[in-house]
Design an enzyme around this catalytic site. Structure first.
Site, short mmCIF file in Angstrom:
data_model
loop_
_atom_site.label_atom_id
_atom_site.label_comp_id
_atom_site.label_asym_id
_atom_site.label_seq_id
_atom_site.Cartn_x
_atom_site.Cartn_y
_atom_site.Cartn_z
N GLY A 253 2.67 2.30 10.77
CA GLY A 253 3.64 3.38 10.61
C GLY A 253 4.38 3.74 11.88
N ASN B 235 0.87 -1.18 0.00
CA ASN B 235 0.00 0.00 0.00
C ASN B 235 0.91 1.22 0.00
OD1 ASN B 235 -1.79 2.06 0.56
ND2 ASN B 235 -2.28 1.37 2.65
N SER C 78 3.52 -2.15 10.38
CA SER C 78 4.97 -2.27 10.60
C SER C 78 5.53 -3.64 10.21
CB SER C 78 5.33 -1.91 12.05
OG SER C 78 4.98 -0.55 12.32
N GLU D 77 -5.37 -4.76 10.69
CA GLU D 77 -4.34 -3.75 10.87
C GLU D 77 -4.59 -2.99 12.17
OE1 GLU D 77 -2.41 -2.64 6.87
OE2 GLU D 77 -4.07 -1.29 7.21
N LYS E 27 0.20 4.27 -0.37
CA LYS E 27 -0.43 5.48 0.20
C LYS E 27 -0.16 6.68 -0.72
CE LYS E 27 -0.14 3.33 4.69
NZ LYS E 27 -0.01 3.44 6.14
N HIS F 139 -9.35 1.45 4.95
CA HIS F 139 -8.08 1.59 5.66
C HIS F 139 -8.28 2.54 6.84
CE1 HIS F 139 -3.98 2.73 6.56
NE2 HIS F 139 -3.62 1.60 6.00
N GLU G 265 -6.65 4.90 7.92
CA GLU G 265 -6.43 6.32 7.62
C GLU G 265 -7.67 6.93 7.00
OE1 GLU G 265 -2.80 5.71 5.47
OE2 GLU G 265 -1.82 5.12 7.34
P1 PGA Z 1 2.96 0.32 7.67
O1 PGA Z 1 1.48 0.55 7.10
O2 PGA Z 1 3.48 -0.96 7.06
O3 PGA Z 1 3.74 1.52 7.23
O4 PGA Z 1 2.84 0.22 9.14
C1 PGA Z 1 0.60 -0.52 6.90
C2 PGA Z 1 -0.69 -0.01 6.29
O5 PGA Z 1 -1.15 1.07 6.68
O6 PGA Z 1 -1.28 -0.66 5.39
#
Ligand code: PGA
Length: 254
Positions: free
Chosen positions: A176, A12, A216, A170, A14, A98, A100
């Site tokens: 992140g 992903n 992560s 997630e 983003k 997601h 976010e």
């Molecule tokens: P990350 O994000 O691997 O940077 O923690 C995962 C995601 O949001 O899909």
């Protein structure tokens, strides 16, 4: 690694990568991952790079995903992107819900469920994301929140549609932050999600459903996470932005 279900590992990206940067990345991935057959590999660039990336990965083992989609087919919806537009670029997967988008765009389970139906109506496959916040985990609400999101976001899907749906667990506190869920923590929630699918649909659906872990994921923890019986892949953010780290995650998971 001998898994019950085929692993699916998606990057992903983003809101990262210009077209030129996106092409650099997929070129590297094509080189590094050309021989991988054991894992379904998906890249999810921003909308603006879908067209070029799509051409670049034609006839390779890389598949294309989008990061969001409108529940509408067409019309006066400024700034939105419809399924038919994604299909022009051979998109196969669409990430929905997601955290976010739940947080910044205030997406609800009801909206995500409508989007999932639209994704299926276009014969695409949704990757439906669920996960609790740190406050929710610390209050002992993980299962309650995850069950609510799974039930709400998949509401109205038929058995057939569920067969073509991927889930991603997630935990928001792991996204992140560099702080991944431990493998036992991930396994516990994945098994709970599978149990919920068994209640909502049936045992066959629950057994077949692929549930990715996200938050992560990196080359150093991929093998351990993927070796958990109910973890069937990964949704990777930060570490999917570089050829080395994304391809190492995949190679370490095989
Ligand atoms: P990350 O994000 O691997 O940077 O923690 C995962 C995601 O949001 O899909």
């Amino acid at each position: 690694m001998n898994k019950e279900r085929k692993l699916i590992i998606a990057g992903n990206w983003k809101m990262n990568k210009t077209v030129a940067e996106a092409l650099d990345l997929v070129n590297g991935l094509k080189r590094e991952l050309a021989n991988v057959k054991e894992v379904d590999i998906v890249v999810c660039p921003p909308f603006t790079a879908l067209s070029e990336v799509s051409k670049e990965i034609l006839n390779t083992n890389l598949r294309l995903g989008a990061q969001n989609m409108s529940e509408q087919n067409m019309g006066a919806f400024t700034g939105e992107i419809a399924a038919g537009m994604l299909k022009e670029f051979s998109v196969r997967y669409v990430i929905l819900g997601h955290s976010e988008r739940r947080q910044y765009q205030k997406e609800t389970d009801e909206l995500i469920a409508r989007k999932a139906l639209a994704v299926h109506a276009a014969a695409l496959k949704p990757i439906v994301c669920v996960g609790e916040t740190l406050a929710e985990r610390e209050s002992g609400l993980t299962e309650k929140i995850v069950e609510q999101q799974v039930r709400g976001s998949l509401a109205g899907l038929s058995q057939e549609q569920m067969e073509e749906t991927i889930l991603a667990y997630e935990p928001v506190w792991a996204i992140g932050t560099g702080r991944n869920a431990t493998s036992p923590q991930a396994q516990e929630v994945h098994a709970f999600i599978r149990h919920t699918l068994n209640q909502m649909f049936d045992e066959t659906i629950a057994k077949r459903a692929r549930i990715q872990y996200g938050g992560s994921v990196k080359p150093s923890n991929a093998r351990d996470l993927m070796s958990q019986p109910d973890v069937d892949g990964a949704l990777v953010g930060g570490a999917s932005l570089e050829v080395r780290s994304f391809s190492d995650i995949i190679k370490n998971s095989i």
